[in-house]
Design a protein around this motif. Structure first.
Motif, PDB file in Angstrom:
ATOM      1  N   ALA A  30       0.881  -1.184   0.000  1.00 15.33           N
ATOM      2  CA  ALA A  30       0.000   0.000   0.000  1.00 15.33           C
ATOM      3  C   ALA A  30       0.914   1.228   0.000  1.00 15.33           C
ATOM      4  CB  ALA A  30      -0.947  -0.067   1.176  1.00 15.33           C
ATOM      5  N   VAL A  33       5.449   2.299   3.620  1.00 11.74           N
ATOM      6  CA  VAL A  33       6.352   2.849   4.652  1.00 11.74           C
ATOM      7  C   VAL A  33       6.802   1.748   5.615  1.00 11.74           C
ATOM      8  CG1 VAL A  33       5.270   5.133   4.496  1.00 11.74           C
ATOM      9  CG2 VAL A  33       4.690   3.652   6.400  1.00 11.74           C
ATOM     10  N   ASP A  34       5.955   0.763   5.781  1.00 11.96           N
ATOM     11  CA  ASP A  34       6.295  -0.333   6.670  1.00 11.96           C
ATOM     12  C   ASP A  34       7.047  -1.426   5.923  1.00 11.96           C
ATOM     13  OD1 ASP A  34       5.186  -0.414   9.509  1.00 11.96           O
ATOM     14  OD2 ASP A  34       5.437  -2.505   8.882  1.00 11.96           O
ATOM     15  N   VAL A  49      -1.731  -2.212  -4.228  1.00 10.59           N
ATOM     16  CA  VAL A  49      -3.204  -2.198  -4.131  1.00 10.59           C
ATOM     17  C   VAL A  49      -3.767  -0.777  -4.103  1.00 10.59           C
ATOM     18  CG1 VAL A  49      -3.404  -4.486  -3.100  1.00 10.59           C
ATOM     19  CG2 VAL A  49      -3.134  -2.486  -1.603  1.00 10.59           C
ATOM     20  N   ALA A  68      -9.545   0.871   2.585  1.00 13.22           N
ATOM     21  CA  ALA A  68      -8.251   0.456   3.151  1.00 13.22           C
ATOM     22  C   ALA A  68      -7.068   1.255   2.639  1.00 13.22           C
ATOM     23  CB  ALA A  68      -8.031  -1.030   2.871  1.00 13.22           C
ATOM     24  N   ALA A 105       1.363   6.548   4.033  1.00 13.73           N
ATOM     25  CA  ALA A 105       0.836   5.438   4.841  1.00 13.73           C
ATOM     26  C   ALA A 105      -0.683   5.373   4.741  1.00 13.73           C
ATOM     27  CB  ALA A 105       1.243   5.630   6.295  1.00 13.73           C
ATOM     28  N   GLY A 108      -5.301   0.818   5.936  1.00 17.53           N
ATOM     29  CA  GLY A 108      -5.190  -0.643   5.845  1.00 17.53           C
ATOM     30  C   GLY A 108      -3.819  -1.125   6.280  1.00 17.53           C
ATOM     31  N   ALA A 110      -1.869   0.334   8.342  1.00 18.37           N
ATOM     32  CA  ALA A 110      -1.757   0.509   9.799  1.00 18.37           C
ATOM     33  C   ALA A 110      -2.458  -0.629  10.538  1.00 18.37           C
ATOM     34  CB  ALA A 110      -2.352   1.851  10.210  1.00 18.37           C
ATOM     35  N   VAL A 112      -2.986  -3.721   9.389  1.00 20.48           N
ATOM     36  CA  VAL A 112      -2.299  -4.998   9.163  1.00 20.48           C
ATOM     37  C   VAL A 112      -0.915  -5.007   9.820  1.00 20.48           C
ATOM     38  CG1 VAL A 112      -1.396  -6.573   7.397  1.00 20.48           C
ATOM     39  CG2 VAL A 112      -3.603  -5.441   7.051  1.00 20.48           C
ATOM     40  N   TRP A 117       3.352  -0.402  19.384  1.00 17.07           N
ATOM     41  CA  TRP A 117       3.570   0.990  19.812  1.00 17.07           C
ATOM     42  C   TRP A 117       2.719   1.991  19.032  1.00 17.07           C
ATOM     43  CZ3 TRP A 117       4.958   2.948  15.231  1.00 17.07           C
ATOM     44  CH2 TRP A 117       5.703   2.147  14.369  1.00 17.07           C
ATOM     45  N   ALA A 118       1.944   1.522  18.048  1.00 17.57           N
ATOM     46  CA  ALA A 118       1.229   2.457  17.168  1.00 17.57           C
ATOM     47  C   ALA A 118       0.006   3.059  17.861  1.00 17.57           C
ATOM     48  CB  ALA A 118       0.826   1.754  15.884  1.00 17.57           C
ATOM     49  N   PHE A 156      -3.816 -12.245   6.502  1.00 20.04           N
ATOM     50  CA  PHE A 156      -3.521 -11.266   5.445  1.00 20.04           C
ATOM     51  C   PHE A 156      -2.407 -11.707   4.496  1.00 20.04           C
ATOM     52  CE2 PHE A 156      -5.869  -8.574   8.493  1.00 20.04           C
ATOM     53  CZ  PHE A 156      -6.930  -8.294   7.635  1.00 20.04           C
ATOM     54  N   ALA A 159      -5.332 -12.619   2.101  1.00 24.13           N
ATOM     55  CA  ALA A 159      -6.536 -11.781   2.012  1.00 24.13           C
ATOM     56  C   ALA A 159      -6.174 -10.305   1.898  1.00 24.13           C
ATOM     57  CB  ALA A 159      -7.404 -12.006   3.247  1.00 24.13           C
ATOM     58  N   LEU A 161      -7.456  -6.541   3.017  1.00 24.99           N
ATOM     59  CA  LEU A 161      -8.337  -5.713   3.843  1.00 24.99           C
ATOM     60  C   LEU A 161      -8.936  -4.661   2.914  1.00 24.99           C
ATOM     61  CD1 LEU A 161      -8.998  -5.022   6.951  1.00 24.99           C
ATOM     62  CD2 LEU A 161      -7.426  -3.161   6.596  1.00 24.99           C
ATOM     63  N   LYS A 177      -1.310  10.714  24.017  1.00 23.94           N
ATOM     64  CA  LYS A 177      -0.078  10.004  23.653  1.00 23.94           C
ATOM     65  C   LYS A 177       1.092  10.685  24.348  1.00 23.94           C
ATOM     66  CE  LYS A 177       2.773   9.367  19.446  1.00 23.94           C
ATOM     67  NZ  LYS A 177       2.749   9.307  17.961  1.00 23.94           N
ATOM     68  N   ILE A 185       7.334   7.875  17.977  1.00 26.22           N
ATOM     69  CA  ILE A 185       6.321   6.879  18.314  1.00 26.22           C
ATOM     70  C   ILE A 185       6.031   6.932  19.821  1.00 26.22           C
ATOM     71  CG2 ILE A 185       6.939   5.429  16.352  1.00 26.22           C
ATOM     72  CD1 ILE A 185       8.368   3.583  18.291  1.00 26.22           C
TER      73      ILE A 185
HETATM   74  C1  LIG Z   1       8.914   6.009  10.634  1.00 28.20           C
HETATM   75  C2  LIG Z   1       7.530   5.542  11.028  1.00 28.20           C
HETATM   76  C3  LIG Z   1       6.844   6.214  12.029  1.00 28.20           C
HETATM   77  C4  LIG Z   1       5.567   5.791  12.406  1.00 28.20           C
HETATM   78  N1  LIG Z   1       4.912   6.472  13.391  1.00 28.20           N
HETATM   79  C5  LIG Z   1       3.675   6.076  13.748  1.00 28.20           C
HETATM   80  C6  LIG Z   1       2.962   6.768  14.771  1.00 28.20           C
HETATM   81  O1  LIG Z   1       3.422   7.762  15.339  1.00 28.20           O
HETATM   82  N2  LIG Z   1       1.726   6.298  15.110  1.00 28.20           N
HETATM   83  C7  LIG Z   1       1.145   5.219  14.476  1.00 28.20           C
HETATM   84  O2  LIG Z   1       0.020   4.852  14.801  1.00 28.20           O
HETATM   85  N3  LIG Z   1       1.811   4.554  13.509  1.00 28.20           N
HETATM   86  C8  LIG Z   1       3.046   4.953  13.140  1.00 28.20           C
HETATM   87  N4  LIG Z   1       3.712   4.267  12.169  1.00 28.20           N
HETATM   88  C9  LIG Z   1       3.071   3.071  11.589  1.00 28.20           C
HETATM   89  C10 LIG Z   1       2.344   3.460  10.316  1.00 28.20           C
HETATM   90  O3  LIG Z   1       1.075   4.022  10.605  1.00 28.20           O
HETATM   91  C11 LIG Z   1       2.153   2.203   9.473  1.00 28.20           C
HETATM   92  O4  LIG Z   1       3.427   1.650   9.248  1.00 28.20           O
HETATM   93  C12 LIG Z   1       1.519   2.559   8.140  1.00 28.20           C
HETATM   94  O5  LIG Z   1       0.193   2.997   8.327  1.00 28.20           O
HETATM   95  C13 LIG Z   1       1.569   1.381   7.194  1.00 28.20           C
HETATM   96  O6  LIG Z   1       0.792   1.715   6.059  1.00 28.20           O
HETATM   97  P1  LIG Z   1       1.342   1.481   4.595  1.00 28.20           P
HETATM   98  O7  LIG Z   1       0.199   1.785   3.703  1.00 28.20           O
HETATM   99  O8  LIG Z   1       2.606   2.204   4.339  1.00 28.20           O
HETATM  100  O9  LIG Z   1       1.605  -0.095   4.650  1.00 28.20           O
HETATM  101  P2  LIG Z   1       2.635  -0.963   3.803  1.00 28.20           P
HETATM  102  O10 LIG Z   1       4.024  -0.709   4.249  1.00 28.20           O
HETATM  103  O11 LIG Z   1       2.358  -0.835   2.341  1.00 28.20           O
HETATM  104  O12 LIG Z   1       2.170  -2.412   4.287  1.00 28.20           O
HETATM  105  C14 LIG Z   1       2.329  -2.811   5.642  1.00 28.20           C
HETATM  106  C15 LIG Z   1       1.845  -4.263   5.768  1.00 28.20           C
HETATM  107  O13 LIG Z   1       0.443  -4.319   5.583  1.00 28.20           O
HETATM  108  C16 LIG Z   1       0.116  -5.134   4.444  1.00 28.20           C
HETATM  109  N5  LIG Z   1      -0.999  -4.442   3.798  1.00 28.20           N
HETATM  110  C17 LIG Z   1      -1.071  -3.133   3.440  1.00 28.20           C
HETATM  111  N6  LIG Z   1      -2.297  -2.842   2.977  1.00 28.20           N
HETATM  112  C18 LIG Z   1      -3.015  -4.004   3.032  1.00 28.20           C
HETATM  113  C19 LIG Z   1      -4.365  -4.345   2.715  1.00 28.20           C
HETATM  114  N7  LIG Z   1      -5.240  -3.453   2.243  1.00 28.20           N
HETATM  115  N8  LIG Z   1      -4.766  -5.629   2.919  1.00 28.20           N
HETATM  116  C20 LIG Z   1      -3.923  -6.571   3.410  1.00 28.20           C
HETATM  117  N9  LIG Z   1      -2.626  -6.301   3.742  1.00 28.20           N
HETATM  118  C21 LIG Z   1      -2.188  -5.022   3.557  1.00 28.20           C
HETATM  119  C22 LIG Z   1       1.381  -5.204   3.604  1.00 28.20           C
HETATM  120  O14 LIG Z   1       1.433  -6.389   2.837  1.00 28.20           O
HETATM  121  C23 LIG Z   1       2.436  -5.190   4.707  1.00 28.20           C
HETATM  122  O15 LIG Z   1       2.553  -6.473   5.304  1.00 28.20           O
HETATM  123  C24 LIG Z   1       4.979   4.666  11.764  1.00 28.20           C
HETATM  124  C25 LIG Z   1       5.669   3.985  10.742  1.00 28.20           C
HETATM  125  C26 LIG Z   1       6.931   4.420  10.378  1.00 28.20           C
HETATM  126  C27 LIG Z   1       7.654   3.678   9.268  1.00 28.20           C
END
Ligand SMILES: Cc1cc2nc3c(=O)[nH]c(=O)nc-3n(C[C@H](O)[C@H](O)[C@H](O)COP(=O)(O)OP(=O)(O)OC[C@H]3O[C@@H](n4cnc5c(N)ncnc54)[C@H](O)[C@@H]3O)c2cc1C
Length: 283
Positions: A30, A33-34, A49, A68, A105, A108, A110, A112, A117-118, A156, A159, A161, A177, A185
């Motif tokens: 998605a 970032v993760d 996606v 998502a 980010a 969805g 977030a 998954v 710590w989120a 997942f 599947a 989300l 927080k 975080i």
């Molecule tokens: C530097 C940093 C700081 C952060 N700080 C915070 C914070 O202060 N507070 C907080 O709450 N969060 C924080 N986060 C977490 C952040 O919110 C999540 O990492 C982010 O929302 C992930 O979303 P993404 O779309 O980038 O996921 P991706 O990196 O694209 O995917 C993450 C995981 O989810 C799976 N995935 C993604 N979308 C779907 C879907 N629709 N269905 C099924 N699987 C899926 C992917 O396959 C993967 O396994 C931080 C993350 C980072 C890297």
């Protein structure tokens, strides 16, 4: 990173059939970032996606539906999210990391990635948000709280989300927080909600705590303790005291269990007070 192929899924069906075809060697992408921080070495194909038509926010009665792949910043800015529970969810998004990260980010991702710590899981658990997902055979749904009790990482792998649904609540929520700075975080976080009955007593309470350093959990003993009581500063202090005995805390590199226990009580007390003021319009 060993990626051989990159796909833009045109819809949910294509994303799922690609995922199935990779037999465990594909990953949904998605915001990334993760995923960018650590991808399983066996992954050969990434399936983007964000092109599958899932992004969007709509009001649903007094509730909210969020697709998502909606970014965290899109939620923060959307009129629909700002109109839901006095903008509670939109404000929570403002606590997440920094603007460039929130622009990528997704909600969805977030749900998954579900880091202990989120902040987002804590708010979703308190709100009773419902996750909707689809695999090749069926569509399933469960509260996010229930999902985290299941082997959700395995779910997942097969599947997608598709949506998160937020119920209507007759009351108000507040989020707190503690972090070392605004972009960092959480060392501890909480989300509390309250609703009042016709006599001004607490009709329902929701108390969720996260970054303990375990993943967000509700504290039903504290919720039960608050229900049917009249809101007051003394009640928040007693709830905070109860919180200290109920909350499961641990040590990690960021904070000690002892510090977390005290901080958890302090932020829950503050969040309850803010939620109560939100219900009565004093906030
Ligand atoms: C530097 C940093 C700081 C952060 N700080 C915070 C914070 O202060 N507070 C907080 O709450 N969060 C924080 N986060 C977490 C952040 O919110 C999540 O990492 C982010 O929302 C992930 O979303 P993404 O779309 O980038 O996921 P991706 O990196 O694209 O995917 C993450 C995981 O989810 C799976 N995935 C993604 N979308 C779907 C879907 N629709 N269905 C099924 N699987 C899926 C992917 O396959 C993967 O396994 C931080 C993350 C980072 C890297």
């Amino acid at each position: 990173m060993g990626i051989k192929r990159f796909h833009y899924a045109r819809d949910v069906e294509e994303a799922l059939s690609l995922l199935a075809a990779y037999e465990g060697r594909g990953a949904l992408l998605a915001g990334g970032v993760d995923l960018a921080r650590g991808l399983a070495p066996e992954v050969e194909g990434l399936i983007d996606v964000t092109t599958a038509g899932l992004a969007g926010i709509s009001a649903d009665g007094g509730g909210l539906r969020v697709g998502a792949t909606t970014t965290l910043e899109a939620i923060r800015r959307s009129q629909e999210a700002q109109g839901y529970l006095g903008g509670f969810l939109a404000k929570v998004m403002g606590h997440v990391a920094t603007l460039p990260l929130r622009n990528m980010a997704t909600l969805g991702g977030a749900v998954v990635s579900a880091h202990p710590w989120a902040d987002i899981p804590t708010a979703l658990v308190a709100l009773g948000a419902e996750a909707v997902w689809q695999n090749e055979e069926l569509t399933e749904k469960a509260s996010v709280e229930e999902l985290y009790r299941r082997p959700f990482r395995a779910i997942f792998r097969r599947a997608l989300l598709t949506e998160v649904r937020f119920p209507a609540w007759d009351g108000a929520f507040a989020f707190e927080k503690v972090a070392r700075n605004a972009g960092d975080i959480a060392l501890i976080n909480c989300a509390c909600g309250l609703g009042l009955d016709g006599e001004g007593k607490i009709a329902w309470a929701r108390v969720a705590i996260g970054a303990t350093p375990h993943r967000a959990k509700r504290l039903t003993a504290v919720e039960d303790f608050l229900t049917d009581e009249a809101p007051s500063e003394e009640l928040w202090a007693e709830a905070a005291h109860k919180m200290k005995t109920e909350v499961e805390v641990g040590d990690d590199m960021r904070a000690s269990a002892e510090w977390r226990r005290s901080a958890a009580a302090a932020i829950v007390r503050r969040a309850l007070d803010r939620a109560a003021k939100g219900v009565t319009g004093d906030a």
